[in-house]
Design a protein around this motif. Structure first.
Motif, PDB file in Angstrom:
ATOM      1  N   ALA A 268       0.822  -1.209   0.000  1.00  0.00           N
ATOM      2  CA  ALA A 268       0.000   0.000   0.000  1.00  0.00           C
ATOM      3  C   ALA A 268       0.855   1.257   0.000  1.00  0.00           C
ATOM      4  CB  ALA A 268      -0.942  -0.006   1.197  1.00  0.00           C
ATOM      5  N   ALA A 269       1.977   1.219   0.710  1.00  0.00           N
ATOM      6  CA  ALA A 269       2.877   2.372   0.734  1.00  0.00           C
ATOM      7  C   ALA A 269       3.387   2.670  -0.675  1.00  0.00           C
ATOM      8  CB  ALA A 269       4.037   2.103   1.680  1.00  0.00           C
ATOM      9  N   LEU A 270       3.780   1.632  -1.375  1.00  0.00           N
ATOM     10  CA  LEU A 270       4.254   1.791  -2.748  1.00  0.00           C
ATOM     11  C   LEU A 270       3.134   2.305  -3.645  1.00  0.00           C
ATOM     12  CD1 LEU A 270       6.755   1.349  -4.536  1.00  0.00           C
ATOM     13  CD2 LEU A 270       5.956  -0.990  -4.932  1.00  0.00           C
ATOM     14  N   ALA A 271       1.939   1.772  -3.444  1.00  0.00           N
ATOM     15  CA  ALA A 271       0.791   2.191  -4.257  1.00  0.00           C
ATOM     16  C   ALA A 271       0.460   3.666  -4.044  1.00  0.00           C
ATOM     17  CB  ALA A 271      -0.423   1.327  -3.927  1.00  0.00           C
ATOM     18  N   CYS A 272       0.533   4.120  -2.809  1.00  0.00           N
ATOM     19  CA  CYS A 272       0.242   5.534  -2.523  1.00  0.00           C
ATOM     20  C   CYS A 272       1.218   6.446  -3.257  1.00  0.00           C
ATOM     21  CB  CYS A 272       0.307   5.788  -1.016  1.00  0.00           C
ATOM     22  SG  CYS A 272      -1.043   5.064  -0.071  1.00  0.00           S
ATOM     23  N   ALA A 273       2.499   6.098  -3.213  1.00  0.00           N
ATOM     24  CA  ALA A 273       3.501   6.914  -3.898  1.00  0.00           C
ATOM     25  C   ALA A 273       3.261   6.918  -5.401  1.00  0.00           C
ATOM     26  CB  ALA A 273       4.895   6.394  -3.582  1.00  0.00           C
ATOM     27  N   GLN A 274       2.852   5.783  -5.951  1.00  0.00           N
ATOM     28  CA  GLN A 274       2.575   5.694  -7.378  1.00  0.00           C
ATOM     29  C   GLN A 274       1.312   6.480  -7.761  1.00  0.00           C
ATOM     30  OE1 GLN A 274       3.897   2.842 -10.107  1.00  0.00           O
ATOM     31  NE2 GLN A 274       5.452   4.223  -9.291  1.00  0.00           N
ATOM     32  N   LEU A 275       0.277   6.376  -6.931  1.00  0.00           N
ATOM     33  CA  LEU A 275      -0.967   7.088  -7.237  1.00  0.00           C
ATOM     34  C   LEU A 275      -0.758   8.603  -7.261  1.00  0.00           C
ATOM     35  CD1 LEU A 275      -3.798   5.192  -5.307  1.00  0.00           C
ATOM     36  CD2 LEU A 275      -3.593   5.508  -7.779  1.00  0.00           C
ATOM     37  N   GLU A 276       0.177   9.087  -6.465  1.00  0.00           N
ATOM     38  CA  GLU A 276       0.477  10.520  -6.484  1.00  0.00           C
ATOM     39  C   GLU A 276       0.961  10.981  -7.854  1.00  0.00           C
ATOM     40  OE1 GLU A 276       1.841  11.007  -1.771  1.00  0.00           O
ATOM     41  OE2 GLU A 276       3.358  10.881  -3.355  1.00  0.00           O
ATOM     42  N   GLN A 277       1.472  10.051  -8.650  1.00  0.00           N
ATOM     43  CA  GLN A 277       2.037  10.380  -9.963  1.00  0.00           C
ATOM     44  C   GLN A 277       1.121   9.977 -11.115  1.00  0.00           C
ATOM     45  OE1 GLN A 277       6.460   9.177  -9.904  1.00  0.00           O
ATOM     46  NE2 GLN A 277       5.553   8.085  -8.164  1.00  0.00           N
ATOM     47  N   LEU A 278      -0.087   9.512 -10.803  1.00  0.00           N
ATOM     48  CA  LEU A 278      -0.971   8.978 -11.841  1.00  0.00           C
ATOM     49  C   LEU A 278      -1.219   9.981 -12.961  1.00  0.00           C
ATOM     50  CD1 LEU A 278      -2.877   6.832 -12.998  1.00  0.00           C
ATOM     51  CD2 LEU A 278      -4.683   7.749 -11.499  1.00  0.00           C
ATOM     52  N   GLY A 279      -1.486  11.229 -12.615  1.00  0.00           N
ATOM     53  CA  GLY A 279      -1.771  12.239 -13.632  1.00  0.00           C
ATOM     54  C   GLY A 279      -0.631  12.396 -14.619  1.00  0.00           C
TER      55      GLY A 279
END
Length: 383
Positions: A268-279
């Protein structure tokens, strides 16, 4: 064309000369190391942790649903979604044969059988016309249940998949499903960041699922999520994905069959960091797709563009060749040149464990399966 394509890819891809160019590699250039390190230091690395809750909140915000339940992968998300709707032994679930095997596997995990219907050529996703024809001509309502006249089994749900990230005709499918009182579970595993009009894929029906596997636009190594606007359903999903354990200070009490499907805090930690860059990821992927569209313009090969009223994340850019021979020659020469390309999946009804499942003619599916190729689609490209 193949030499021109290889020159184009090698010129645009951000890599060293002669280096292998993957189909879709993860990119970690945000807060990934910081968040994962924070998780390790906290010692909360399993399914209980702040990042799991944060990830669910972020997903609700990204796709626009009221609830999100994190799981260990997209397959488990789809399985638990089907299971939560009461689909079980002796039932049937309509889906498409042009899909990754996990779609059919998740159906089979419940004890139900997949029914494989055709896709539309342009979207590559489940055809509303095929679904409507099958339901009207092969099914009847008996004792309040929709029954397949050929098998005698109850048809319980529809699982369309947004193929390669390109949105299908989900609004038309939903109208048909509503007419026959069937829930739809959207397999949006590949379509994070894709929209139909201004509505995110995975949010049109009862449930939607997404995947965060290592090759997805946003990855956390392995992860999934179920999204819904149904509060009671979301509570049940969270309960049964945590082994159906009842809350108690010390006792291990479980009130029904449950599954150990909760996403670990590390992922989940990795996913959160990735979601911040989704745009930014989506912007770069759509820019790449635009370059491919120009490259294949006025050529014999057809780049698979988004259908009207949709916005694709172009997870895997896809090209349709005129015939299988041309496709296979392209696959051979590109892979020999260290540029990774891949055909579409083998149709699911051709796999040993699904050869006896009911299907329609699958005319479009067979046509596409012989001609589609995925080409490098990662975000590490030059501007």
């Amino acid at each position: 064309m193949i030499k021109e394509f290889l020159d184009f890819v090698k010129d645009h891809y951000s890599t060293e000369p002669g280096e292998f160019i993957p189909l879709h590699a993860p990119v970690f250039r945000g807060n990934e190391i910081e968040y994962v390190t924070d998780t390790i230091r906290s010692t909360f690395v399993s399914s209980v942790g702040a990042y799991v809750d944060r990830f669910e909140d972020m997903m609700k915000s990204v796709v626009g649903t009221k609830y999100a339940v994190a799981t260990v992968n997209g397959t488990s998300a789809l399985h638990i979604g089907l299971y939560s709707l009461g689909i079980s032994d002796g039932d049937e679930v309509i889906t498409q044969a042009l899909s990754f095997v996990a779609t059919a596997n998740a159906i089979k995990y419940t004890g139900a059988d997949p029914v494989f219907l055709d896709v539309d050529k342009d979207s590559m996703s489940l055809s509303p016309a095929a679904v409507g024809f099958f339901l009207e001509n092969n099914c009847d309502f008996k004792s309040g249940h929709l029954v397949n006249k050929r098998s005698g089994k109850k048809v319980k749900a529809i699982v369309p998949m947004h193929t390669f990230g390109n949105p299908g005709r989900i609004e038309e499918l939903k109208k048909i499903a509503d007419r026959f009182h069937l829930p739809i579970i959207e397999d949006a595993a590949e379509s994070l960041g894709s929209f139909v009009k201004d509505k995110h894929t995975g949010t049109f029906c009862k449930l939607g699922i997404f995947s965060f596997n290592g090759n997805k636009t946003v990855t956390c190594g392995g992860g999934g999520v179920v999204v819904t606007d149904d509060e009671q359903l979301s509570k049940r999903l969270k309960h049964i994905t945590t082994t159906a354990k009842l809350s108690h200070p010390w006792e291990y009490s479980h009130d029904e069959l449950g599954f150990n499907y909760r996403m670990p805090n590390l992922n989940a930690a990795l996913a959160c960091a990735q979601l911040e860059q989704l745009g930014q990821f989506i912007t770069e992927k759509r820019n790449l797709a635009a370059k491919y569209i120009q490259f294949f313009k006025n050529r014999n090969e057809n780049f698979k563009n988004e259908i009207p009223n949709t916005t694709s994340n172009y997870w895997l850019n896809t090209v349709e060749f005129q015939n299988r021979k041309d496709r296979d020659q392209f696959l051979k020469e590109t892979n020999e040149a260290k540029v990774m390309t891949r055909p579409a999946w083998n149709l699911l009804n051709t796999l040993p464990m699904y050869q006896n499942c009911i299907s329609d003619s699958l005319e479009n599916s067979r046509y596409l399966s012989d001609r589609l190729v995925n080409i490098p689609s990662g975000v590490k490209w030059k501007g």
